[in-house]
Write a protein that holds these residues in place. Structure first.
Motif, PDB file in Angstrom:
ATOM      1  N   LYS A  48      -0.289   5.597  -8.019  1.00  0.00           N
ATOM      2  CA  LYS A  48      -1.124   6.086  -6.905  1.00  0.00           C
ATOM      3  C   LYS A  48      -0.720   7.478  -6.416  1.00  0.00           C
ATOM      4  O   LYS A  48      -1.590   8.267  -6.059  1.00  0.00           O
ATOM      5  CB  LYS A  48      -1.172   5.075  -5.755  1.00  0.00           C
ATOM      6  CG  LYS A  48       0.177   4.680  -5.221  1.00  0.00           C
ATOM      7  CD  LYS A  48       0.081   3.480  -4.333  1.00  0.00           C
ATOM      8  CE  LYS A  48       1.436   3.171  -3.728  1.00  0.00           C
ATOM      9  NZ  LYS A  48       2.562   3.053  -4.707  1.00  0.00           N
ATOM     10  N   THR A  66       2.556   8.501   2.218  1.00  0.00           N
ATOM     11  CA  THR A  66       3.205   7.849   3.369  1.00  0.00           C
ATOM     12  C   THR A  66       4.483   7.111   2.977  1.00  0.00           C
ATOM     13  O   THR A  66       5.335   6.859   3.824  1.00  0.00           O
ATOM     14  CB  THR A  66       2.246   6.865   4.068  1.00  0.00           C
ATOM     15  OG1 THR A  66       1.876   5.844   3.135  1.00  0.00           O
ATOM     16  CG2 THR A  66       1.013   7.571   4.585  1.00  0.00           C
ATOM     17  N   ARG A  71      10.588   5.744   3.328  1.00  0.00           N
ATOM     18  CA  ARG A  71      11.849   5.982   2.618  1.00  0.00           C
ATOM     19  C   ARG A  71      12.798   6.849   3.451  1.00  0.00           C
ATOM     20  O   ARG A  71      14.015   6.617   3.473  1.00  0.00           O
ATOM     21  CB  ARG A  71      11.564   6.671   1.271  1.00  0.00           C
ATOM     22  CG  ARG A  71      10.939   5.754   0.242  1.00  0.00           C
ATOM     23  CD  ARG A  71      10.568   6.496  -1.040  1.00  0.00           C
ATOM     24  NE  ARG A  71      10.035   5.584  -2.028  1.00  0.00           N
ATOM     25  CZ  ARG A  71      10.781   4.887  -2.883  1.00  0.00           C
ATOM     26  NH1 ARG A  71      12.089   5.045  -2.900  1.00  0.00           N
ATOM     27  NH2 ARG A  71      10.222   4.064  -3.752  1.00  0.00           N
ATOM     28  N   ARG A 145       6.420   0.511  11.829  1.00  0.00           N
ATOM     29  CA  ARG A 145       5.051   0.762  11.347  1.00  0.00           C
ATOM     30  C   ARG A 145       4.228   1.469  12.419  1.00  0.00           C
ATOM     31  O   ARG A 145       3.500   2.408  12.148  1.00  0.00           O
ATOM     32  CB  ARG A 145       4.362  -0.531  10.919  1.00  0.00           C
ATOM     33  CG  ARG A 145       5.088  -1.312   9.848  1.00  0.00           C
ATOM     34  CD  ARG A 145       4.149  -2.191   9.049  1.00  0.00           C
ATOM     35  NE  ARG A 145       3.292  -1.399   8.194  1.00  0.00           N
ATOM     36  CZ  ARG A 145       3.669  -0.845   7.037  1.00  0.00           C
ATOM     37  NH1 ARG A 145       4.883  -1.024   6.564  1.00  0.00           N
ATOM     38  NH2 ARG A 145       2.828  -0.122   6.342  1.00  0.00           N
ATOM     39  N   ASP A 167      -1.155   0.356   3.168  1.00  0.00           N
ATOM     40  CA  ASP A 167      -2.045  -0.177   4.221  1.00  0.00           C
ATOM     41  C   ASP A 167      -3.004   0.898   4.713  1.00  0.00           C
ATOM     42  O   ASP A 167      -3.474   0.832   5.839  1.00  0.00           O
ATOM     43  CB  ASP A 167      -1.189  -0.662   5.403  1.00  0.00           C
ATOM     44  CG  ASP A 167      -0.318   0.461   5.968  1.00  0.00           C
ATOM     45  OD1 ASP A 167      -0.096   1.467   5.258  1.00  0.00           O
ATOM     46  OD2 ASP A 167       0.139   0.349   7.119  1.00  0.00           O
ATOM     47  N   ARG A 193       8.403   3.727 -13.965  1.00  0.00           N
ATOM     48  CA  ARG A 193       9.442   4.028 -12.981  1.00  0.00           C
ATOM     49  C   ARG A 193      10.786   4.269 -13.661  1.00  0.00           C
ATOM     50  O   ARG A 193      11.566   5.121 -13.253  1.00  0.00           O
ATOM     51  CB  ARG A 193       9.512   2.884 -11.951  1.00  0.00           C
ATOM     52  CG  ARG A 193      10.440   3.060 -10.773  1.00  0.00           C
ATOM     53  CD  ARG A 193      10.321   4.382 -10.039  1.00  0.00           C
ATOM     54  NE  ARG A 193       9.000   4.765  -9.594  1.00  0.00           N
ATOM     55  CZ  ARG A 193       8.471   4.444  -8.417  1.00  0.00           C
ATOM     56  NH1 ARG A 193       9.138   3.737  -7.559  1.00  0.00           N
ATOM     57  NH2 ARG A 193       7.269   4.871  -8.071  1.00  0.00           N
ATOM     58  N   ARG A 216      10.038  -6.057  -4.205  1.00  0.00           N
ATOM     59  CA  ARG A 216       9.402  -5.216  -3.189  1.00  0.00           C
ATOM     60  C   ARG A 216       7.928  -5.574  -3.002  1.00  0.00           C
ATOM     61  O   ARG A 216       7.432  -5.649  -1.892  1.00  0.00           O
ATOM     62  CB  ARG A 216       9.520  -3.745  -3.599  1.00  0.00           C
ATOM     63  CG  ARG A 216      10.574  -3.077  -2.802  1.00  0.00           C
ATOM     64  CD  ARG A 216      10.680  -1.598  -2.911  1.00  0.00           C
ATOM     65  NE  ARG A 216      10.511  -0.950  -4.172  1.00  0.00           N
ATOM     66  CZ  ARG A 216       9.683   0.076  -4.364  1.00  0.00           C
ATOM     67  NH1 ARG A 216       8.943   0.514  -3.375  1.00  0.00           N
ATOM     68  NH2 ARG A 216       9.611   0.658  -5.542  1.00  0.00           N
ATOM     69  N   ASP A 220       6.279  -6.639   0.450  1.00  0.00           N
ATOM     70  CA  ASP A 220       5.184  -5.798   0.979  1.00  0.00           C
ATOM     71  C   ASP A 220       3.879  -6.596   1.100  1.00  0.00           C
ATOM     72  O   ASP A 220       3.092  -6.377   2.012  1.00  0.00           O
ATOM     73  CB  ASP A 220       4.939  -4.576   0.074  1.00  0.00           C
ATOM     74  CG  ASP A 220       6.116  -3.596   0.059  1.00  0.00           C
ATOM     75  OD1 ASP A 220       6.981  -3.680   0.947  1.00  0.00           O
ATOM     76  OD2 ASP A 220       6.163  -2.753  -0.864  1.00  0.00           O
ATOM     77  N   ARG A 223       4.375  -9.632   4.137  1.00  0.00           N
ATOM     78  CA  ARG A 223       4.892  -9.383   5.492  1.00  0.00           C
ATOM     79  C   ARG A 223       3.807  -9.671   6.525  1.00  0.00           C
ATOM     80  O   ARG A 223       2.602  -9.636   6.229  1.00  0.00           O
ATOM     81  CB  ARG A 223       5.416  -7.944   5.598  1.00  0.00           C
ATOM     82  CG  ARG A 223       4.343  -6.908   5.495  1.00  0.00           C
ATOM     83  CD  ARG A 223       4.921  -5.500   5.430  1.00  0.00           C
ATOM     84  NE  ARG A 223       3.860  -4.545   5.158  1.00  0.00           N
ATOM     85  CZ  ARG A 223       4.022  -3.418   4.496  1.00  0.00           C
ATOM     86  NH1 ARG A 223       5.201  -3.077   4.012  1.00  0.00           N
ATOM     87  NH2 ARG A 223       3.006  -2.607   4.311  1.00  0.00           N
TER      88      ARG A 223
HETATM   89  O1  CDP Z   1       6.700   4.920  -5.143  1.00  0.00           O
HETATM   90  P1  CDP Z   1       6.630   3.454  -4.831  1.00  0.00           P
HETATM   91  O2  CDP Z   1       5.256   2.923  -5.059  1.00  0.00           O
HETATM   92  O3  CDP Z   1       7.709   2.666  -5.455  1.00  0.00           O
HETATM   93  O4  CDP Z   1       6.937   3.297  -3.289  1.00  0.00           O
HETATM   94  P2  CDP Z   1       6.523   4.180  -2.052  1.00  0.00           P
HETATM   95  O5  CDP Z   1       5.046   4.410  -2.046  1.00  0.00           O
HETATM   96  O6  CDP Z   1       7.398   5.372  -1.963  1.00  0.00           O
HETATM   97  O7  CDP Z   1       6.842   3.174  -0.851  1.00  0.00           O
HETATM   98  C1  CDP Z   1       8.144   2.663  -0.652  1.00  0.00           C
HETATM   99  C2  CDP Z   1       8.057   1.478   0.263  1.00  0.00           C
HETATM  100  O8  CDP Z   1       7.575   1.907   1.527  1.00  0.00           O
HETATM  101  C3  CDP Z   1       7.094   0.371  -0.164  1.00  0.00           C
HETATM  102  O9  CDP Z   1       7.701  -0.555  -1.058  1.00  0.00           O
HETATM  103  C4  CDP Z   1       6.748  -0.275   1.172  1.00  0.00           C
HETATM  104  O10 CDP Z   1       7.741  -1.187   1.577  1.00  0.00           O
HETATM  105  C5  CDP Z   1       6.789   0.901   2.133  1.00  0.00           C
HETATM  106  N1  CDP Z   1       5.465   1.443   2.453  1.00  0.00           N
HETATM  107  C6  CDP Z   1       4.708   0.782   3.391  1.00  0.00           C
HETATM  108  O11 CDP Z   1       5.100  -0.274   3.868  1.00  0.00           O
HETATM  109  N2  CDP Z   1       3.509   1.282   3.793  1.00  0.00           N
HETATM  110  C7  CDP Z   1       3.064   2.430   3.282  1.00  0.00           C
HETATM  111  N3  CDP Z   1       1.889   2.920   3.732  1.00  0.00           N
HETATM  112  C8  CDP Z   1       3.801   3.126   2.319  1.00  0.00           C
HETATM  113  C9  CDP Z   1       5.001   2.600   1.900  1.00  0.00           C
END
Ligand code: CDP
Length: 264
Positions: A48, A66, A71, A145, A167, A193, A216, A220, A223
């Protein structure tokens, strides 16, 4: 399909976000600006961010990832030795940190943007397995959040933005006229990854990455507050076996882009 040099520069200029302090005096996401807001969600490493950035470059829109905000907060918690089970302390810290997302400013180390936490460059520090391990617990806290979603909505009020997360289509920007939900097979996501991360953390194996991603996604998706799921009107895009260019071509055939072209 590559964006022109000028459009890339404009995109990067648009990325100069003072997240901590930026405030839109208009106060609301008005009906004109919402037309140019694209929400992209999906599980870990589904592609994404790559697609979001390519789409933003193509349209000369701002790109807001986001995930880097969750992070960054996680890194702050770890660096300051705060107990990650202490929800109140984690929320307090979230409310007090200054987060900035800036253009790469000539850094040629593969970064898409520079992330500053209280003025410190943490762009790569937020991509470690230690952050991966803790980020989903911290992201599940309601107060975390609320604070980050407010910052995200504030930024999106400018319009002409591609916002990527978990979200965005359901909670942050449910008014967005185009919502994409990007998926890929679990194995392909873990492989992508692993390729991305193997130079930074040589000891990390494919199996460890696969296990962490599954864990994860489970947190996610289950929750209580803003679980990861497609919005009812999201377009689901399965990227398994497709190159980023093929995915972008597929997305650009959607009706939304004809309407957007006509309104610009
Ligand atoms: O790159 P990857 O898809 O592994 O993760 P990321 O987009 O950097 O997001 C890291 C973590 O942040 C996710 O596993 C969610 O726990 C959290 N996240 C979230 O809760 N809501 C978002 N809008 C974006 C990330």
């Amino acid at each position: 399909m590559a964006a022109s040099y000028e459009s890339r520069i404009r995109c990067l200029e648009g990325l100069n976000l003072q997240i901590g302090f930026w405030h839109d005096p208009e106060g609301v996401l008005n009906s004109e600006k919402i037309k140019s807001v694209i929400a992209i969600d999906g599980p870990a490493a589904s592609g994404k961010s790559t697609i979001g950035r390519m789409l933003a470059n193509h349209l000369v829109f701002l790109f807001l990832d986001t995930g880097c905000m969750y992070r960054a907060v996680t890194l702050a918690v770890l660096q300051r030795g705060i107990d990650i089970d202490d929800e109140a302390a984690v929320v307090d810290l979230t409310e007090s940190v200054e987060l900035d997302i800036l253009p790469p400013w000539g850094k040629k180390d593969g970064r898409l943007y520079t992330v500053l936490l209280d003025g410190q460059d943490i762009t790569w520090d937020i991509r470690t397995s230690e952050v991966d391990l803790n980020v989903s617990q911290i992201s599940a806290y309601k107060g975390v959040r609320q604070n980050l979603v407010d910052r995200q909505r504030n930024l999106a009020k400018r319009g002409s933005v591609v916002v990527v997360g978990r979200d965005i289509g359901t909670v942050v920007l449910p008014e967005a006229p185009l919502k994409l939900y990007i998926i890929a097979s679990t194995e392909e996501r873990a492989y992508r990854r692993w390729i991305e991360q193997r130079n930074r953390e040589k000891s990390l194996t494919y199996d460890q990455i696969l296990a962490d991603m599954i864990r994860r996604d489970r947190i996610d998706g289950n929750r209580e507050h803003s679980p990861m799921r497609p919005a009812k009107d999201a377009v689901i895009i399965d990227t398994t076996g497709l190159s980023p260019e093929q995915i972008l071509d597929q997305i650009l055939t959607l009706d939304y882009f004809h309407a957007l072209g006509e309104s610009r």
